[in-house]
Design a protein around this motif. Structure first.
Motif, PDB file in Angstrom:
ATOM      1  N   ILE A 166      29.195 -21.055  31.564  1.00  0.00           N
ATOM      2  CA  ILE A 166      29.888 -21.866  32.571  1.00  0.00           C
ATOM      3  C   ILE A 166      30.777 -20.987  33.451  1.00  0.00           C
ATOM      4  O   ILE A 166      30.748 -21.079  34.675  1.00  0.00           O
ATOM      5  CB  ILE A 166      30.711 -22.974  31.883  1.00  0.00           C
ATOM      6  CG1 ILE A 166      29.785 -23.889  31.092  1.00  0.00           C
ATOM      7  CG2 ILE A 166      31.474 -23.781  32.914  1.00  0.00           C
ATOM      8  CD1 ILE A 166      30.494 -24.937  30.295  1.00  0.00           C
ATOM      9  N   THR A 167      31.573 -20.122  32.820  1.00  0.00           N
ATOM     10  CA  THR A 167      32.449 -19.278  33.640  1.00  0.00           C
ATOM     11  C   THR A 167      31.630 -18.323  34.496  1.00  0.00           C
ATOM     12  O   THR A 167      31.998 -18.047  35.640  1.00  0.00           O
ATOM     13  CB  THR A 167      33.430 -18.467  32.775  1.00  0.00           C
ATOM     14  OG1 THR A 167      32.731 -17.962  31.660  1.00  0.00           O
ATOM     15  CG2 THR A 167      34.596 -19.294  32.314  1.00  0.00           C
ATOM     16  N   ALA A 168      30.520 -17.828  33.959  1.00  0.00           N
ATOM     17  CA  ALA A 168      29.723 -16.854  34.713  1.00  0.00           C
ATOM     18  C   ALA A 168      29.074 -17.484  35.944  1.00  0.00           C
ATOM     19  O   ALA A 168      29.000 -16.850  36.996  1.00  0.00           O
ATOM     20  CB  ALA A 168      28.665 -16.221  33.813  1.00  0.00           C
ATOM     21  N   ASN A 182      32.882  -9.888  31.013  1.00  0.00           N
ATOM     22  CA  ASN A 182      31.551 -10.333  30.600  1.00  0.00           C
ATOM     23  C   ASN A 182      30.934 -11.248  31.646  1.00  0.00           C
ATOM     24  O   ASN A 182      29.728 -11.186  31.891  1.00  0.00           O
ATOM     25  CB  ASN A 182      31.632 -11.065  29.257  1.00  0.00           C
ATOM     26  CG  ASN A 182      31.722 -10.109  28.103  1.00  0.00           C
ATOM     27  OD1 ASN A 182      31.409  -8.928  28.257  1.00  0.00           O
ATOM     28  ND2 ASN A 182      32.173 -10.577  26.965  1.00  0.00           N
ATOM     29  N   ALA A 183      31.780 -12.098  32.256  1.00  0.00           N
ATOM     30  CA  ALA A 183      31.254 -13.009  33.269  1.00  0.00           C
ATOM     31  C   ALA A 183      30.764 -12.224  34.484  1.00  0.00           C
ATOM     32  O   ALA A 183      29.675 -12.482  35.008  1.00  0.00           O
ATOM     33  CB  ALA A 183      32.331 -14.010  33.676  1.00  0.00           C
ATOM     34  N   ILE A 184      31.548 -11.229  34.912  1.00  0.00           N
ATOM     35  CA  ILE A 184      31.130 -10.416  36.058  1.00  0.00           C
ATOM     36  C   ILE A 184      29.858  -9.647  35.701  1.00  0.00           C
ATOM     37  O   ILE A 184      28.894  -9.606  36.465  1.00  0.00           O
ATOM     38  CB  ILE A 184      32.252  -9.448  36.480  1.00  0.00           C
ATOM     39  CG1 ILE A 184      33.454 -10.236  36.988  1.00  0.00           C
ATOM     40  CG2 ILE A 184      31.765  -8.484  37.557  1.00  0.00           C
ATOM     41  CD1 ILE A 184      34.650  -9.382  37.289  1.00  0.00           C
ATOM     42  N   ALA A 185      29.868  -9.070  34.489  1.00  0.00           N
ATOM     43  CA  ALA A 185      28.696  -8.299  34.064  1.00  0.00           C
ATOM     44  C   ALA A 185      27.449  -9.180  34.036  1.00  0.00           C
ATOM     45  O   ALA A 185      26.391  -8.773  34.512  1.00  0.00           O
ATOM     46  CB  ALA A 185      28.950  -7.682  32.697  1.00  0.00           C
ATOM     47  N   SER A 186      27.589 -10.415  33.506  1.00  0.00           N
ATOM     48  CA  SER A 186      26.427 -11.308  33.446  1.00  0.00           C
ATOM     49  C   SER A 186      25.920 -11.624  34.846  1.00  0.00           C
ATOM     50  O   SER A 186      24.715 -11.656  35.083  1.00  0.00           O
ATOM     51  CB  SER A 186      26.772 -12.624  32.765  1.00  0.00           C
ATOM     52  OG  SER A 186      27.451 -12.413  31.598  1.00  0.00           O
ATOM     53  N   SER A 187      26.866 -11.866  35.766  1.00  0.00           N
ATOM     54  CA  SER A 187      26.450 -12.175  37.128  1.00  0.00           C
ATOM     55  C   SER A 187      25.698 -11.005  37.736  1.00  0.00           C
ATOM     56  O   SER A 187      24.664 -11.188  38.381  1.00  0.00           O
ATOM     57  CB  SER A 187      27.663 -12.496  37.998  1.00  0.00           C
ATOM     58  OG  SER A 187      28.194 -13.717  37.630  1.00  0.00           O
ATOM     59  N   ILE A 188      26.228  -9.798  37.518  1.00  0.00           N
ATOM     60  CA  ILE A 188      25.591  -8.614  38.096  1.00  0.00           C
ATOM     61  C   ILE A 188      24.213  -8.410  37.476  1.00  0.00           C
ATOM     62  O   ILE A 188      23.222  -8.174  38.174  1.00  0.00           O
ATOM     63  CB  ILE A 188      26.465  -7.369  37.890  1.00  0.00           C
ATOM     64  CG1 ILE A 188      27.746  -7.511  38.710  1.00  0.00           C
ATOM     65  CG2 ILE A 188      25.732  -6.107  38.278  1.00  0.00           C
ATOM     66  CD1 ILE A 188      28.743  -6.440  38.449  1.00  0.00           C
TER      67      ILE A 188
END
Lengths: 346, 360
Positions: free
Chosen positions: A61-63, A271-277
């Motif tokens: 959800i946050t990602a 982790n959210a930024i990494a997942s998005s990237i």
């Protein structure tokens, strides 16, 4: 950027968004199949996959909220802090004030909205760098969490515990344990919320005017302005959505762990930024896909599980592998952009 | 005439940090006049040392001041900030301990001279800086995202270097860097900062580094057209920051003679960025004033010490600092300044009208 008109090169046949999405999904599938082949037992059970979902519903959800903000060219690193603040506030309200579960959900959404409104205003209407604003937001949220309550504690509110332990069984996906008992596969409520939000945001980004304007603003602010898009309002809304998602994600996180602590969700923003990237969202804005982000989260947690079950139990390997993966995808993005630019020139 | 002088003073970059410093000093003076007392005490080792809140600020602000110098260069050149400094301090510190203690976490004597360990730490710090710099300058990734990689991995790498053991340096001489040299009552860190300031001042004075950095930060394309290599300048600024990180790591590790991977230099990146912002430097790059950043670093340490004095918990400290950051960036944002000056103009023109009406 519509690159279909460009001639030559396999890179240019598909758009940036789709190319990065395809890379992500292929890598995820390769990783999961690799895990099944080389590490066997654990990964073969469907429950392993559902456990990944259960543990990462909040991150999903946050990602996806983070992806919206990144697509429109901003960034928000306050989400981890907001998640911690939401779970602490809800925990205190439910346990110490013996509150109502439904009201606690409103609290979570309220905190998310409040952060979104303030940060969005500062970023969109006062032209302050999103990174600095959300950095301050992150520290404010973390600090407030400690001020609200210092010590971590478990919530015993009966209504909440009942909600927390609700399992949704999935027929036909169960497995037999060592004693031969049949255990049906299950997911938690948070997963349903997360998947529903993924679908909603995907549709919004794909088919609504607002969704398209996120891409336009992130891709090129000037052209978006000339197209008559309200750039400031779009940016503002992207931050509101992101923080709202962080608020909801915070509640789902809280539902999963069932306790309040200042150290909750530490590093979740990364982790959210990494997942998005990893999911193919470009840092430069204008490119990205919500489904990609979902796969980004799954890849990230699959690699964590692989690392954990490969006997590299020491905590540092997780950090190093995530960073390595992030670095790899950053380089892929950088190279893709460079290829595109070269293709544009010739 | 008066107005231009007023503008000259408020327009100076040193103005914001100085006002902040004065404000903090006055608040402390009102609440507790004993705040500024500096006394001579004897420390545990039996040496006479200066003590008092002011000395604490000077002492504990030194890492931040050193980092602020490197961060200013990175900010000016790349228009972004390095958020991995805390994690790289852990890496450099861990490497230093690995060299000093060898594989045994509780050695009888140090395994290598301190200077060798420090040089290794410098090398490690510069390597980390080079990694960040390469991602930023060659692969053109936004600085904050590029440094996210080391931010995520740094503390894990630091733990890995020493196999998660916490070596303790047996040599009391090693503790001098973060404490006191016997016989000298002033903290050693003050001298380290002085040396750094002198070196940086000489470099800025006798090389084109400052000018080139500003040129790249203001407009990369025109800098390139003028024969400056922006890729190299950006890369160099990150390597220099890596060097600053190594010096800060020396102080940090020396204070405890050991290391705690997850806690060492925690949140220091926030303070370092704040120092640069407080020094009135544009966070989007371009012109910079190194000394305003250094002053900003001490102001932040002043704030931290003041908050500690008011019994604010270390974890809650961040919330107060965040409010300061927001206020600071809010009032230094060009947009807000425009509003304010427009408002001031309208106000003054109204009062002028009133005056002219009164005369009529």
């Amino acid at each position: 950027m519509d690159s279909k008109k460009l001639k030559g090169g396999i890179f240019n046949k598909i758009s940036d968004t789709n190319l990065l999405l395809v890379i992500t999904i292929v890598i995820f599938l390769l990783m999961y199949i690799g895990a099944i082949v080389f590490q066997g037992s654990g990964f073969k059970k469907p429950q392993m996959f559902f456990n990944i979902l259960n543990a990462n519903a909040a991150l999903i959800i946050t990602a996806i909220g983070m992806s919206v903000v990144m697509i429109s060219g901003g960034i928000d690193i306050s989400v981890g802090g907001v998640v911690a603040l939401v779970s602490m506030c809800c925990a205190v309200y439910l346990d110490k004030a013996n509150g109502n579960v439904w009201v606690s959900m409103l609290i979570a959404i309220g905190i998310g909205l409040a952060f979104g409104l303030v940060q969005g205003t500062l970023v969109a209407y006062f032209d302050i760098q999103p990174f600095i604003v959300s950095l301050a937001g992150m520290f404010f949220a973390r600090g407030m969490t400690t001020i609200v309550n210092t010590k971590p504690f478990n919530v015993q509110n009966p209504a909440f515990v009942k909600l927390k332990e609700t399992r949704i069984k999935i027929p036909g996906m169960g497995s037999y344990n060592k004693k031969g008992m049949y255990i049906s596969a299950y997911i938690e409520i948070g997963v349903v919320v997360a998947l529903a939000l993924v679908v909603i945001l995907f549709l919004v980004l794909r088919y609504t005017k607002l969704g398209r304007s996120f891409y336009a603003v992130g891709g090129n602010k000037q052209s978006a302005l000339m197209l008559g898009i309200n750039v400031r309002r779009t940016k503002f809304l992207s931050h509101v959505i992101c923080s709202l998602m962080a608020g909801i994600g915070g509640y789902v996180y809280f539902l999963n762990v069932g306790s309040g602590a200042a150290s909750h969700a530490s590093g979740m923003e990364m982790n959210a930024i990494a997942s998005s990237i990893i999911g193919g969202t470009m840092l430069t804005g204008g490119v990205g896909n919500i489904v990609g982000t979902l796969f980004g989260v799954l890849s990230l947690s699959t690699i964590q599980n692989i690392v954990a079950s490969a006997g590299l139990g020491e905590a540092w390997w997780t950090g190093i592998t995530i960073a390595g993966m992030l670095c790899l995808f950053l380089l892929i993005q950088s190279i893709v952009i460079r290829q595109k630019k070269r293709a544009l020139k010739t | 005439m008066n107005k231009s002088l007023f503008k000259k003073i408020t327009g100076n970059q040193m103005f914001i940090p100085l006002v902040a410093l004065l404000l903090l000093a006055v608040i402390n003076l009102i609440v507790d006049p004993g705040f500024f007392k500096v006394s001579m005490n004897t420390n545990n080792a039996g040496n006479p040392v200066l003590s008092g809140y002011l000395i604490t600020i000077l002492d504990y602000g030194s890492e931040l001041a050193i980092l602020a110098m490197g961060m200013t260069l990175v900010t000016a050149a790349s228009g972004g900030q390095d958020i991995s400094v805390g994690a790289t301090i852990a890496i450099a510190g861990s490497a230093m301990l690995r060299v000093l203690c060898g594989t045994n976490p509780r050695p009888e004597a140090i395994q290598a001279p301190i200077i060798v360990a420090f040089l290794v730490a410098c090398l490690v710090g510069m390597l980390c800086g080079a990694f960040n710099g390469a991602l930023v300058s060659i692969f053109k990734i936004q600085p904050m995202i590029a440094t996210l990689v080391l931010f995520t991995a740094g503390r894990s790498i630091a733990a890995w270097i020493n196999v998660n053991k916490l070596p303790i340096v047996p040599d009391p001489k090693f503790a001098y860097f973060g404490g006191f040299i016997p016989g000298i009552p002033v903290p050693t860190t003050v001298f380290i900062v002085l040396v750094c300031i002198i070196v940086v001042a000489l470099v800025l004075k006798f090389t084109n580094l400052g000018l080139y950095t500003q040129a790249v930060g203001i407009n990369e394309k025109s800098a390139r057209l003028n024969g400056i290599n922006p890729t190299f300048i950006k890369f160099l600024s990150f390597v220099i920051l890596g060097l600053c990180v190594a010096v800060a790591a020396l102080i940090k590790v020396s204070r405890l003679s050991t290391i705690n991977y997850s806690v060492i230099a925690k949140d220091i990146e926030m303070d370092a960025i704040l120092a640069v912002a407080l020094g009135g430097n544009a966070l989007s790059g371009g012109k910079f004033n190194m000394w305003a950043s250094v002053l900003g670093a001490y102001v932040i340490q002043f704030l931290t010490t003041t908050l500690y004095k008011f019994n604010v918990q270390s974890d809650a400290l961040a919330a107060y600092k965040a409010v300061v950051v927001i206020l600071l960036v809010f009032f230094s944002a060009p947009k807000v300044r425009e509003y304010l000056s427009a408002f001031a103009r309208r106000f003054s023109s109204k009062s002028k009208q009133r005056e002219s009406k009164g005369e009529a």
